[in-house]
Enzyme design. Structure first.
Site, PDB file in Angstrom:
ATOM      1  N   SER A 107       0.801  -1.385   0.072  1.00  0.00           N
ATOM      2  CA  SER A 107      -0.028   0.079  -0.035  1.00  0.00           C
ATOM      3  C   SER A 107       0.715   1.535   0.175  1.00  0.00           C
ATOM      4  CB  SER A 107      -0.952  -0.049   1.333  1.00  0.00           C
ATOM      5  OG  SER A 107      -0.059   0.151   2.433  1.00  0.00           O
ATOM      6  N   HIS A 156      -4.177  -4.533  -2.746  1.00  0.00           N
ATOM      7  CA  HIS A 156      -4.127  -4.367  -1.212  1.00  0.00           C
ATOM      8  C   HIS A 156      -5.170  -4.924  -0.177  1.00  0.00           C
ATOM      9  CE1 HIS A 156      -3.898  -1.654   2.432  1.00  0.00           C
ATOM     10  NE2 HIS A 156      -2.945  -2.315   2.704  1.00  0.00           N
ATOM     11  N   GLU A 166      -8.435  -3.493  -2.230  1.00  0.00           N
ATOM     12  CA  GLU A 166      -7.917  -2.513  -3.220  1.00  0.00           C
ATOM     13  C   GLU A 166      -7.342  -2.698  -4.482  1.00  0.00           C
ATOM     14  OE1 GLU A 166      -8.060   1.514  -0.300  1.00  0.00           O
ATOM     15  OE2 GLU A 166      -6.285   0.036  -0.052  1.00  0.00           O
ATOM     16  N   ASN A 218      -6.194   3.369   3.787  1.00  0.00           N
ATOM     17  CA  ASN A 218      -5.061   3.692   4.637  1.00  0.00           C
ATOM     18  C   ASN A 218      -5.146   5.182   4.828  1.00  0.00           C
ATOM     19  OD1 ASN A 218      -4.361   1.050   5.616  1.00  0.00           O
ATOM     20  ND2 ASN A 218      -2.592   1.132   4.289  1.00  0.00           N
TER      21      ASN A 218
END
Length: 325
Positions: A119, A142, A154, A193
């Site tokens: 990420s 991710h 993701e 995130n």
């Protein structure tokens, strides 16, 4: 068609990714250079599956069947030589990933799709050493921890991969009941995130200023914003509340909120003192060594409960349309 999966790295993320695919019928090869780590990974997977049985999420016979679908390897070439989809979950070191993908380009069939669980590292940098053709077959996927429970994955959609191949990857994740987010820009942290860090920055700031105890700050999040976030996204919440209201509140609050560009100094001080959280026995809370496994189990049980409830969630596209730009 993607049928055979390889997962490289049997650590926290790798074992969960392998477990998730195996639960839904995929043939999975799990690789690590450390044979003991592979043995430990299988034990953890078995424990996690048994917990899912206890929660009535899977049938008891599924434990053995799922474990039989996972084969462990310490030889990279043997791991990937017949795979359709290879996911790396190795440490976030660019050179390590670059060299790994270069090896995979040599060992894998021409149709194999490469994926990275990163990420933080750019896709273009990670695929520098592979062939131009293979660059069209590489993606960031991710996962969120724990991989076998968290439904989010993701997926990078940066223009290097043909649409038909991307849709095949998307369908792969749909087949194991994952919710996919199409990430359009190669940005650090991707989407989830970055959102999480925005919340964390203000939470740490509130503790630092003594606005409330850690327990009450967590309670405010769990039973306030996070209670809605479990089923409703921020943009949906904004529409429900009114954009005019959110605009006014933003003008009033954002100028007095934390806008630091680095980790909170209080957080940094705790790290310097060795207060790393559960792994050291103390972070914002204290953890007795003999109680840690029970705390982790309660956390997993809550996620399983949410996962079961999420199956009843109505997709937002069925009740409204997005406003075009």
């Amino acid at each position: 068609m993607i049928n055979k999966i390889a997962v490289l790295g049997a650590g926290t993320m790798g074992h969960g990714i392998a477990e998730a695919f195996a639960m839904y019928g995929y043939d999975v090869n799990l690789y690590d250079t450390d044979e003991n780590k592979l043995k430990d990974a299988i034990k953890v997977i078995e424990e996690e599956l048994k917990m899912l049985v206890e929660a009535n999420f899977i049938e008891s016979q599924s434990v053995g069947i799922t474990l039989e679908r996972i084969t462990v390897f310490t030889d990279l070439k043997q791991t990937v030589e017949d795979r359709d989809y290879v996911i790396e979950a190795v440490p976030e070191i660019l050179e390590l990933k670059q060299n790994l993908f270069k090896q995979l380009d040599e060992y894998c069939p021409s149709h194999t799709i490469f994926a990275s669980n990163t990420s933080s590292l750019p896709l273009t940098s990670m695929m520098e050493l592979i062939s131009d053709k293979r660059k069209e077959q590489m993606i960031v996927n991710h996962w969120y921890n724990p991989g076998h429970l968290m439904p989010l994955v993701e997926l990078s959609y940066f223009g290097n991969m043909p649409d038909d191949l991307f849709k095949e990857v998307e369908q792969l994740y749909n087949s194991i009941k994952k919710q996919t987010v199409k990430v359009l820009q190669d940005i650090p942290g991707l989407i989830a995130n970055r959102i999480q860090q925005g919340i964390a920055r203000e939470v740490f700031s509130l503790i630092e200023m003594g606005a409330a105890t850690p327990d009450d700050i967590d309670k405010a999040l769990k039973f306030g914003p996070a209670f809605r976030y479990a089923t409703t996204g921020q943009l949906e919440i904004t529409d429900l509340g009114g954009l005019d209201i959110w605009c006014t509140v933003g003008d009033n609050l954002l100028k007095v909120m934390d806008n630091s560009q680095h980790a909170n100094e209080m957080l940094r001080q705790k790290v310097a003192e060795g207060k790393l959280g559960m792994k050291s026995g103390e972070g914002f809370y204290e953890y007795k060594k003999d109680e840690i496994s029970a705390v982790k189990k309660r956390f997993a049980e809550k996620l399983i409960h949410q996962l079961k409830a999420s199956e009843f969630y109505i997709d937002r596209s069925s009740i409204k349309e997005e406003v075009p730009n």
